[in-house]
Design a protein around this motif. Structure first.
Motif, PDB file in Angstrom:
ATOM      1  N   THR A  60       0.826  -1.209   0.000  1.00 30.77           N
ATOM      2  CA  THR A  60       0.000   0.000   0.000  1.00 30.77           C
ATOM      3  C   THR A  60       0.860   1.258   0.000  1.00 30.77           C
ATOM      4  OG1 THR A  60      -1.914  -1.062   0.992  1.00 30.77           O
ATOM      5  CG2 THR A  60      -1.657   1.281   1.432  1.00 30.77           C
ATOM      6  N   HIS A  63       1.747   2.116  -3.354  1.00 25.07           N
ATOM      7  CA  HIS A  63       0.634   2.794  -4.049  1.00 25.07           C
ATOM      8  C   HIS A  63       0.588   4.276  -3.695  1.00 25.07           C
ATOM      9  CE1 HIS A  63      -1.542  -1.339  -4.286  1.00 25.07           C
ATOM     10  NE2 HIS A  63      -0.710  -1.172  -5.284  1.00 25.07           N
ATOM     11  N   THR A 159      -5.189   1.386   5.817  1.00 25.56           N
ATOM     12  CA  THR A 159      -6.233   2.323   5.348  1.00 25.56           C
ATOM     13  C   THR A 159      -5.811   3.762   5.636  1.00 25.56           C
ATOM     14  OG1 THR A 159      -7.401   1.981   7.453  1.00 25.56           O
ATOM     15  CG2 THR A 159      -8.171   0.710   5.543  1.00 25.56           C
ATOM     16  N   PHE A 162      -2.411   4.954   4.432  1.00 26.18           N
ATOM     17  CA  PHE A 162      -2.358   5.319   3.011  1.00 26.18           C
ATOM     18  C   PHE A 162      -2.761   6.779   2.785  1.00 26.18           C
ATOM     19  CE2 PHE A 162      -4.672   5.333  -1.187  1.00 26.18           C
ATOM     20  CZ  PHE A 162      -3.587   5.093  -2.010  1.00 26.18           C
ATOM     21  N   GLU A 239      -4.833   0.096  -5.441  1.00 29.88           N
ATOM     22  CA  GLU A 239      -5.030  -0.012  -3.995  1.00 29.88           C
ATOM     23  C   GLU A 239      -6.390  -0.655  -3.674  1.00 29.88           C
ATOM     24  OE1 GLU A 239      -3.367  -0.015  -1.444  1.00 29.88           O
ATOM     25  OE2 GLU A 239      -4.680   0.480   0.222  1.00 29.88           O
ATOM     26  N   LYS A 243      -6.859  -4.097  -1.537  1.00 27.06           N
ATOM     27  CA  LYS A 243      -7.708  -4.205  -0.343  1.00 27.06           C
ATOM     28  C   LYS A 243      -8.644  -5.395  -0.480  1.00 27.06           C
ATOM     29  CE  LYS A 243      -5.980  -2.397   1.831  1.00 27.06           C
ATOM     30  NZ  LYS A 243      -4.828  -1.537   1.863  1.00 27.06           N
ATOM     31  N   THR A 335     -10.521   6.837  -2.603  1.00 23.67           N
ATOM     32  CA  THR A 335     -10.080   5.631  -1.890  1.00 23.67           C
ATOM     33  C   THR A 335     -11.109   5.140  -0.873  1.00 23.67           C
ATOM     34  OG1 THR A 335      -7.806   6.390  -2.067  1.00 23.67           O
ATOM     35  CG2 THR A 335      -8.242   4.775  -0.359  1.00 23.67           C
ATOM     36  N   GLN A 339     -12.279   1.209   0.152  1.00 23.32           N
ATOM     37  CA  GLN A 339     -11.954   0.566   1.437  1.00 23.32           C
ATOM     38  C   GLN A 339     -13.223  -0.046   2.040  1.00 23.32           C
ATOM     39  OE1 GLN A 339     -10.482   3.964   3.595  1.00 23.32           O
ATOM     40  NE2 GLN A 339      -8.370   3.743   2.859  1.00 23.32           N
TER      41      GLN A 339
END
Ligand code: F6R
Length: 366
Positions: A60, A63, A159, A162, A239, A243, A335, A339
């Motif tokens: 991550t 990313h 999470t 990131f 990403e 996940k 994002t 998630q």
């Protein structure tokens, strides 16, 4: 300890508005037009003279490095390369005098990233760290750096680390762009104001949680899933796919949307869900035609769109709205639904969300 949430991952997803705020607190003063990271100020000449920035990281954090590549190049016009730490360290990389190495790591303990830093230092490079864990090996081994202030991240799937990594790197890009004059005064001030409003927009994105849960129930049994995005949102697609695979064990791949026609389109049929990040941004029309190509082959579209979107809504099977943002800052918002989608699918599949099989929070083996 989970603060009323079922899992640490969900708690940490919801902590993002505050984690981002904590990360720019004292560093961003939008109304006064000030962005300041002490480690950047102390080394400003190095950044102004940099011929190249090399970013090394894993997973991550890698990313986040890709998102930073787009932002840094746009704001500072310094060429940026992003490399997996494991590849960098084993291939006799070229490091020149005016190169700056940025290592990104939540834990600050990732063995390959640590080894990459040591190698770069041996070759005389200036190494800057972006870590979350204070006093970690990487934060000690780098010459200087900035901490993300995400707070402890317990869920194995990253999470808030990131989004806070992207926040730090955006602050850095804004300051260098300002100092170099590669970012216009007007853009600089506009981005400062926008960044200041990101926590609020993340909050708004989180409000779609129940809709996302409903979408998750439709696709929880899918064996595969494709994630597509363009520009700043191409790394977000990667990403999102990571996940999903790590916590739900569904095979997922992220691609730049335009690459679809060079192979992955062969996979599209009525069983293939495609998550497409399609906010109102540059080349929106291109994303719309990608969606048309997928629909023509009966693929199922879950699209992340800007509130008020019309065109994508007509084509997609499901849409998730996010508030409007500039292209460069959009990854911090786009994002969030990805998630949540991965989270709900994993829960519905009965997976151990906080401790997925075969994974460890910090990878201290090579
Ligand atoms: C993904 C994940 C891993 C880490 C990677 C790097 O959710 O957690 O891919 O991002 O192992 O870890 P750090 O950032 O601690 O170096």
């Amino acid at each position: 300890e989970k603060g009323g949430f079922d899992h640490f991952m969900l708690k940490e997803i919801y902590e993002q508005p505050n984690a981002i705020k904590d990360t720019f607190r004292g560093r961003l003063r939008a109304d006064e037009g000030i962005v300041k990271l002490s480690s950047v100020e102390e080394n400003l000449q190095k950044f102004l003279n940099a011929d190249r920035i090399l970013i090394v990281a894993c997973g991550t954090s890698w990313h986040a490095g890709l998102v930073a590549e787009y932002i840094l190049e746009e704001f500072t016009r310094i060429p940026v390369e992003v490399e997996y730490a494991s590849e960098f360290r084993y291939r006799n990389p070229i490091i020149r005098k005016n190169d700056i190495i940025i290592a990104i790591s939540q834990s600050g303990e990732t063995a390959d990233t640590l080894a990459a830093i040591k190698l770069a230092k041996e070759q005389g490079a200036f190494v800057y760290g972006v870590c979350n864990v204070v006093g970690s090996s990487i934060s000690r081994e780098t010459h200087t750096g900035s901490y993300t202030h995400a707070g402890p991240e317990i869920g194995v799937a990253s999470t808030k680390a990131f989004t806070t990594q992207i926040t730090v790197l955006t602050l850095m890009a804004l300051r260098i762009g300002q100092a170099k004059g590669t970012l216009s005064r007007a853009d600089f001030h506009r981005y400062l104001q926008e960044l200041d409003h990101v926590p609020q927009k993340v909050e708004q994105a989180l409000e779609h949680n129940l809709e996302i849960q409903a979408i998750a129930s439709k696709y929880k049994d899918a064996p595969n899933c494709l994630y597509l995005g363009r520009g700043y949102n191409y790394p977000v697609a990667l990403e999102g796919a990571l996940k999903l695979k790590e916590i739900s064990y569904i095979h997922a791949e992220g691609y730049p949307a335009a690459e679809m026609k060079h192979g992955p389109i062969a996979l599209i049929d009525e069983h293939m869900p495609v998550v497409i990040i399609a906010p109102k941004q540059e080349h929106y029309d291109k994303i719309v035609s990608n969606i048309q190509e997928i629909k023509a082959r009966n693929g199922k579209i879950i699209a992340v769109v800007t509130a008020g979107d019309v065109q994508v809504k007509k084509l997609a099977d499901y849409v998730i709205e996010i508030p409007e943002t500039s292209d460069a800052l959009s990854p911090l918002i786009t994002t969030i639904p990805l998630q949540l989608l991965a989270y709900h699918i994993a829960v519905m599949r009965g997976c151990n969300v906080d401790q997925p099989r075969n994974l460890a929070k910090s990878v201290t083996v090579e």
